[in-house]
Design a protein around this motif. Structure first.
Motif, PDB file in Angstrom:
ATOM      1  N   LEU A   1       0.820  -1.213   0.000  1.00  0.00           N
ATOM      2  CA  LEU A   1       0.000   0.000   0.000  1.00  0.00           C
ATOM      3  C   LEU A   1       0.850   1.258   0.000  1.00  0.00           C
ATOM      4  CD1 LEU A   1      -2.874  -0.924   2.456  1.00  0.00           C
ATOM      5  CD2 LEU A   1      -2.969  -0.778  -0.009  1.00  0.00           C
ATOM      6  N   THR A   2       2.104   1.156   0.430  1.00  0.00           N
ATOM      7  CA  THR A   2       2.964   2.336   0.416  1.00  0.00           C
ATOM      8  C   THR A   2       3.559   2.588  -0.973  1.00  0.00           C
ATOM      9  OG1 THR A   2       4.862   1.024   1.052  1.00  0.00           O
ATOM     10  CG2 THR A   2       3.653   2.083   2.824  1.00  0.00           C
ATOM     11  N   CYS A   3       3.414   1.610  -1.864  1.00  0.00           N
ATOM     12  CA  CYS A   3       3.952   1.755  -3.217  1.00  0.00           C
ATOM     13  C   CYS A   3       3.112   2.767  -3.988  1.00  0.00           C
ATOM     14  CB  CYS A   3       3.889   0.391  -3.895  1.00  0.00           C
ATOM     15  SG  CYS A   3       4.418   0.399  -5.582  1.00  0.00           S
ATOM     16  N   ARG A   4       3.760   3.508  -4.871  1.00  0.00           N
ATOM     17  CA  ARG A   4       3.003   4.485  -5.649  1.00  0.00           C
ATOM     18  C   ARG A   4       2.188   3.782  -6.727  1.00  0.00           C
ATOM     19  NH1 ARG A   4       7.049   9.134  -7.314  1.00  0.00           N
ATOM     20  NH2 ARG A   4       8.606   7.487  -7.235  1.00  0.00           N
ATOM     21  N   GLU A   5       1.040   4.407  -7.073  1.00  0.00           N
ATOM     22  CA  GLU A   5       0.085   3.728  -7.947  1.00  0.00           C
ATOM     23  C   GLU A   5       0.681   3.431  -9.317  1.00  0.00           C
ATOM     24  OE1 GLU A   5      -2.888   5.995  -9.606  1.00  0.00           O
ATOM     25  OE2 GLU A   5      -4.164   4.314 -10.142  1.00  0.00           O
ATOM     26  N   PHE A   6       1.409   4.412  -9.880  1.00  0.00           N
ATOM     27  CA  PHE A   6       1.870   4.232 -11.264  1.00  0.00           C
ATOM     28  C   PHE A   6       2.842   3.068 -11.373  1.00  0.00           C
ATOM     29  CE2 PHE A   6       5.480   6.728  -9.820  1.00  0.00           C
ATOM     30  CZ  PHE A   6       6.540   6.250 -10.586  1.00  0.00           C
ATOM     31  N   ARG A   7       3.622   2.838 -10.298  1.00  0.00           N
ATOM     32  CA  ARG A   7       4.624   1.781 -10.334  1.00  0.00           C
ATOM     33  C   ARG A   7       3.962   0.405 -10.389  1.00  0.00           C
ATOM     34  NH1 ARG A   7      10.129   1.143  -8.413  1.00  0.00           N
ATOM     35  NH2 ARG A   7      10.319  -0.733  -7.170  1.00  0.00           N
TER      36      ARG A   7
ATOM     37  N   LYS B   1       0.939  -0.124 -11.267  1.00  0.00           N
ATOM     38  CA  LYS B   1       0.104  -0.184 -12.453  1.00  0.00           C
ATOM     39  C   LYS B   1       0.923  -0.634 -13.660  1.00  0.00           C
ATOM     40  CE  LYS B   1      -3.236   2.874 -14.673  1.00  0.00           C
ATOM     41  NZ  LYS B   1      -3.725   4.247 -14.640  1.00  0.00           N
ATOM     42  N   GLN B   2       2.093  -0.017 -13.845  1.00  0.00           N
ATOM     43  CA  GLN B   2       2.847  -0.358 -15.053  1.00  0.00           C
ATOM     44  C   GLN B   2       3.368  -1.787 -14.994  1.00  0.00           C
ATOM     45  OE1 GLN B   2       5.351   3.020 -14.939  1.00  0.00           O
ATOM     46  NE2 GLN B   2       7.054   2.056 -13.914  1.00  0.00           N
ATOM     47  N   ARG B   3       3.744  -2.239 -13.802  1.00  0.00           N
ATOM     48  CA  ARG B   3       4.238  -3.619 -13.695  1.00  0.00           C
ATOM     49  C   ARG B   3       3.108  -4.620 -13.886  1.00  0.00           C
ATOM     50  NH1 ARG B   3       9.072  -3.816  -9.293  1.00  0.00           N
ATOM     51  NH2 ARG B   3      10.354  -2.272 -10.307  1.00  0.00           N
TER      52      ARG B   3
ATOM     53  N   TYR C   1       3.366 -18.572  -9.329  1.00  0.00           N
ATOM     54  CA  TYR C   1       2.700 -17.583  -8.488  1.00  0.00           C
ATOM     55  C   TYR C   1       3.610 -16.363  -8.300  1.00  0.00           C
ATOM     56  CZ  TYR C   1       1.723 -15.460  -3.941  1.00  0.00           C
ATOM     57  OH  TYR C   1       1.526 -14.577  -2.924  1.00  0.00           O
ATOM     58  N   ILE C   2       3.034 -15.194  -8.445  1.00  0.00           N
ATOM     59  CA  ILE C   2       3.790 -13.951  -8.233  1.00  0.00           C
ATOM     60  C   ILE C   2       3.223 -13.272  -7.005  1.00  0.00           C
ATOM     61  CG2 ILE C   2       4.294 -11.675  -9.158  1.00  0.00           C
ATOM     62  CD1 ILE C   2       4.058 -13.017 -11.947  1.00  0.00           C
ATOM     63  N   SER C   3       4.041 -13.124  -5.982  1.00  0.00           N
ATOM     64  CA  SER C   3       3.533 -12.472  -4.774  1.00  0.00           C
ATOM     65  C   SER C   3       3.559 -10.964  -4.975  1.00  0.00           C
ATOM     66  CB  SER C   3       4.357 -12.867  -3.561  1.00  0.00           C
ATOM     67  OG  SER C   3       5.331 -11.910  -3.309  1.00  0.00           O
ATOM     68  N   LEU C   4       2.707 -10.278  -4.201  1.00  0.00           N
ATOM     69  CA  LEU C   4       2.604  -8.819  -4.367  1.00  0.00           C
ATOM     70  C   LEU C   4       3.919  -8.136  -4.048  1.00  0.00           C
ATOM     71  CD1 LEU C   4      -0.855  -7.861  -2.859  1.00  0.00           C
ATOM     72  CD2 LEU C   4      -0.132  -7.699  -5.206  1.00  0.00           C
ATOM     73  N   ILE C   5       4.655  -8.715  -3.075  1.00  0.00           N
ATOM     74  CA  ILE C   5       5.904  -8.076  -2.664  1.00  0.00           C
ATOM     75  C   ILE C   5       6.936  -8.139  -3.780  1.00  0.00           C
ATOM     76  CG2 ILE C   5       7.820  -8.222  -1.023  1.00  0.00           C
ATOM     77  CD1 ILE C   5       5.788  -8.941   1.064  1.00  0.00           C
ATOM     78  N   THR C   6       7.046  -9.298  -4.443  1.00  0.00           N
ATOM     79  CA  THR C   6       8.010  -9.371  -5.554  1.00  0.00           C
ATOM     80  C   THR C   6       7.565  -8.467  -6.698  1.00  0.00           C
ATOM     81  OG1 THR C   6       6.836 -11.342  -6.248  1.00  0.00           O
ATOM     82  CG2 THR C   6       8.977 -11.671  -5.199  1.00  0.00           C
ATOM     83  N   LEU C   7       6.257  -8.229  -6.788  1.00  0.00           N
ATOM     84  CA  LEU C   7       5.771  -7.351  -7.857  1.00  0.00           C
ATOM     85  C   LEU C   7       6.252  -5.918  -7.663  1.00  0.00           C
ATOM     86  CD1 LEU C   7       3.782  -7.281 -10.333  1.00  0.00           C
ATOM     87  CD2 LEU C   7       2.088  -6.446  -8.734  1.00  0.00           C
TER      88      LEU C   7
ATOM     89  N   HIS D   1      15.517  -5.957 -12.485  1.00  0.00           N
ATOM     90  CA  HIS D   1      15.271  -7.210 -11.763  1.00  0.00           C
ATOM     91  C   HIS D   1      13.867  -7.718 -12.039  1.00  0.00           C
ATOM     92  CE1 HIS D   1      13.997  -9.513  -8.169  1.00  0.00           C
ATOM     93  NE2 HIS D   1      15.175 -10.093  -8.349  1.00  0.00           N
ATOM     94  N   PHE D   2      12.910  -6.801 -12.004  1.00  0.00           N
ATOM     95  CA  PHE D   2      11.516  -7.195 -12.247  1.00  0.00           C
ATOM     96  C   PHE D   2      11.345  -7.766 -13.655  1.00  0.00           C
ATOM     97  CE2 PHE D   2       7.613  -5.835 -14.367  1.00  0.00           C
ATOM     98  CZ  PHE D   2       6.697  -6.604 -13.680  1.00  0.00           C
ATOM     99  N   ALA D   3      11.916  -7.056 -14.641  1.00  0.00           N
ATOM    100  CA  ALA D   3      11.684  -7.456 -16.034  1.00  0.00           C
ATOM    101  C   ALA D   3      12.303  -8.825 -16.324  1.00  0.00           C
ATOM    102  CB  ALA D   3      12.260  -6.406 -16.980  1.00  0.00           C
ATOM    103  N   THR D   4      13.484  -9.083 -15.781  1.00  0.00           N
ATOM    104  CA  THR D   4      14.147 -10.345 -16.111  1.00  0.00           C
ATOM    105  C   THR D   4      13.689 -11.489 -15.201  1.00  0.00           C
ATOM    106  OG1 THR D   4      15.981  -9.614 -14.764  1.00  0.00           O
ATOM    107  CG2 THR D   4      16.218  -9.346 -17.131  1.00  0.00           C
ATOM    108  N   GLU D   5      13.658 -11.234 -13.883  1.00  0.00           N
ATOM    109  CA  GLU D   5      13.393 -12.323 -12.938  1.00  0.00           C
ATOM    110  C   GLU D   5      11.909 -12.617 -12.797  1.00  0.00           C
ATOM    111  OE1 GLU D   5      15.922 -14.027 -11.475  1.00  0.00           O
ATOM    112  OE2 GLU D   5      17.252 -12.767 -12.692  1.00  0.00           O
ATOM    113  N   VAL D   6      11.109 -11.578 -12.595  1.00  0.00           N
ATOM    114  CA  VAL D   6       9.687 -11.792 -12.313  1.00  0.00           C
ATOM    115  C   VAL D   6       8.902 -11.995 -13.608  1.00  0.00           C
ATOM    116  CG1 VAL D   6       7.648 -10.854 -11.174  1.00  0.00           C
ATOM    117  CG2 VAL D   6       9.905 -10.407 -10.222  1.00  0.00           C
TER     118      VAL D   6
END
Lengths: 352, 304
Positions: free
Chosen positions: A290-296, A298-300, A319-325, A332-337
């Motif tokens: 919830l502390t994450c900004r919306e656009f971040r 959203k784009q992921r 399964y992708i957990s919200l925290i890894t998202l 890191h997100f683009a390659t690993e997740v």
């Protein structure tokens, strides 16, 4: 001329301390002041002693051999500390602690107050007190910078406030963390702090240990604006629909959330809950999303959607957990997740 | 970055940069973010040391000592960081509204002049505008409440193509009328020979090309090449398309994909708004401006 000279020097040095009555009186007081404080120029004091021993009555037309270089007009009022810092011992010492003096100029009350302080007389004891608590030099500078009015507080009062924390079974590390993280803490009276801790204990129904761990984790939350915290509690309880027990879990895991802007967290929540269809129970388990900004987020989320890799069900594979998202860098997100490349992700971002 | 001296970098900030403006962020916010990023980047580098402070001490009638030490009145902790955000001039050459995203040109320091020239030369811009049939909203964008619903099943790809072609034709007719010369004159004939021309008025939106690039009912995407457009105009255009096709439509996204010679490829993403990337991007933009002289200096009214 000499009389005038004596008058100038006494007015200059002793003016702030008392009204001028007679030369005899001044003579005594000069010697006392000489011992107690360093603000008087030594040249000046010895000079005036000589004058009083043997006052020669000479004409004003004779060339002057006395050192009158110290006779200068007062420093004019200035917009910033730069005008005073080369002359002032106090400011130079504060500079050595790494205090950013220019930050104080925003608050008009601070510069006049700081300028009348004397480092050895007014500040030193506080620094010794704070260092005894275990603060490092850089923390000291930060604390003084954020809370210059700490020097207005009585040292005994500060000790009482620390004793109060010890009485409430806070360990020394916790107290150090509190003073480090929240420079304003020591300016609050014991009654205020007690009230604030009581508020948190009551409104979140916390136990003693939980209050202590919450305070040590986010000391700034305790002294934060109560109205704002009440507002965020309303947003989380009524608008988002969490139960009081869930709210307790949230405050213990991410106390920062209660200091954030209510519109911002509501926006992020709306996206997670309504667009991504994540149930409340899952969000409670990882409230830091919830502390994450919306656009971040959203784009992921949209990138994963485009790749067809959305899988928020814990029981299914991939399964992708919200925290890894939300955590980690974009690469890191683009390659690993997402199992794609950073170039693809960047190209995707340029279509939004 | 090989150069560590902040003044060198400060001096090299003399042109425009091309950034990607995200949707739902105002241009003012983008400008402020860029300025802050540049200033913090510069302040982290090696800045000018404090000046010397010459102090003359002692009795003037006997012995005076002269000492030189760093001037504390010039210390960054006392007067603030060397590069203040108020000192950096920055202005945009095309304004994008709150809901638009895409290529945004910003001039930094001396580059504000280039930004102004580009703005006054009115180059064409391309937009990709997406819309949705079936619903009309209060302000024509997706975030407002729906005021009208309608069916859209009768709309085929051919219908929308036909309408857009008609729109383009009528705009081209308008373009010759608004060029500022008598339509029956020799000048008008010569201008028309050179191809599309720009209008004399800087407030009048003119569409040079409009095409539907994607049609998946109810969603559709159109590409527009135009001059003097603004966000509300594009929104109302989508609304108009909906009405002309005997349905209703609202806008779901506006993206500026090209501004004169600057395309999405040159644009800097939000996560790359750091001094390092900004300097690299500025070099690219300088190369583009050097290559196309007509960007800042225009000689004729024809579209280039």
């Amino acid at each position: 001329m000499l009389r005038r000279l004596i008058k100038t020097c006494t007015v200059r040095t002793l003016g702030p301390f008392r009204p001028l009555s007679s030369v005899q009186k001044i003579e005594n007081k000069i010697s006392t002041v000489e011992n107690s404080s360093e603000i008087i120029d030594p040249r000046l004091v010895s000079n005036s002693d000589n004058l009083n021993e043997n006052p020669p009555e000479s004409s004003v037309l004779q060339p002057c051999k006395e050192d009158i270089s110290y006779v200068a007009p007062y420093l004019r009022p200035s917009f910033n500390f730069a005008a005073y810092v080369n002359k002032s011992h106090t400011l130079q010492q504060l500079l050595k602690l790494g205090v950013r003096l220019y930050k104080w100029e925003k608050n008009q009350e601070v510069p006049p107050y700081i300028l009348q302080l004397d480092f050895d007389k007014d500040i030193k004891s506080y620094i010794i007190f704070l260092t005894d608590l275990g603060l490092q030099t850089e923390d000291l500078g930060k604390l003084i910078e954020k809370n210059p009015f700490i020097f207005k507080e009585d040292l005994e009062n500060l000790q009482v406030r620390i004793n109060y924390l010890k009485y409430k079974k806070f360990t020394d590390e916790m107290i150090l963390r509190i003073v480090q993280d929240n420079p304003m803490w020591l300016s609050f009276s014991t009654q205020d702090i007690d009230k604030k801790l009581g508020f948190f204990q009551k409104s979140f129904s916390l136990t003693g240990n939980e209050v202590r761990s919450l305070t040590a984790r986010k000391p700034r939350l305790i002294t934060y604006d109560i109205e704002h915290i009440k507002l965020n509690m309303f947003v989380i309880k009524e608008e988002m629909g969490f139960t009081p027990e869930e709210m307790k879990q949230i405050v213990l895991q991410t106390p920062k959330l209660f200091m954030n802007n209510q519109h911002r967290i509501l926006k992020t929540f709306d996206y997670i809950h309504k667009e991504m269809n994540i149930p409340l129970e899952t969000i409670v388990k990882m409230p830091q999303v919830l502390t994450c900004r919306e656009f971040r987020i959203k784009q992921r989320h949209q990138f994963l959607q485009k790749l067809g890799k959305l899988q928020f069900d814990t029981k299914k594979p991939n399964y992708i957990s919200l925290i890894t998202l939300v955590s980690g860098s974009d690469a890191h997100f683009a390659t690993e997740v997402a199992g794609s490349s950073i170039h693809a992700f960047n190209a995707f971002l340029k279509t939004m | 970055m090989l150069i560590k001296d902040a003044p060198v970098i400060w001096d090299s900030l003399r042109s425009i940069i091309c950034v990607y403006k995200p949707p739902n962020v105002t241009c003012q916010r983008v400008r402020q973010t860029i300025i802050t990023a540049v200033c913090t980047g510069l302040n982290e580098m090696e800045c000018r040391p404090p000046m010397d402070y010459v102090s003359i001490e002692g009795n003037p009638s006997t012995q005076l000592t002269v000492t030189v030490k760093p001037n504390l009145a010039d210390h960054p902790l006392v007067v603030g960081p060397r590069y203040q955000i108020e000192d950096l001039k920055c202005s945009w050459s095309n304004y994008l509204g709150l809901h638009s995203s895409g290529v945004l040109l910003l001039g930094l320091r001396n580059g504000t002049k280039a930004a102004k020239l580009i703005r006054e030369n009115r180059p064409t811009r391309s937009y990709r505008v997406s819309g949705r049939f079936g619903e009309a909203t209060e302000n024509g964008f997706k975030n407002e409440k729906v005021v009208e619903r309608s069916t859209y099943k009768h709309i085929k790809h051919a219908n929308i193509n036909k309408l857009l072609a008609a729109m383009q034709a009528s705009h081209q007719k308008e373009m010759f009328k608004s060029c500022g010369v008598d339509l029956q004159s020799q000048t008008a004939y010569e201008m028309a020979c050179e191809g599309p021309i720009r209008p004399a008025d800087s407030k009048l939106p003119v569409i040079y090309g409009i095409k539907c690039v994607q049609f998946e009912p109810p969603d559709f995407v159109i590409e527009i090449q135009c001059i003097n457009e603004y966000e509300t105009y594009l929104k109302s255009l989508i609304h108009e398309i909906g009405a002309k096709l005997r349905s209703t439509a609202h806008c779901t996204g506006i993206q500026c994909i090209r501004h004169s010679y600057f395309t999405l490829e040159n644009a800097l993403l939000r996560k790359h708004w750091t001094l390092q990337h900004i300097i690299t991007n500025m070099e690219e933009c300088i190369a583009i401006i050097d290559e196309h002289e007509n960007l800042v200096k225009q000689k004729k009214a024809a579209l280039q």
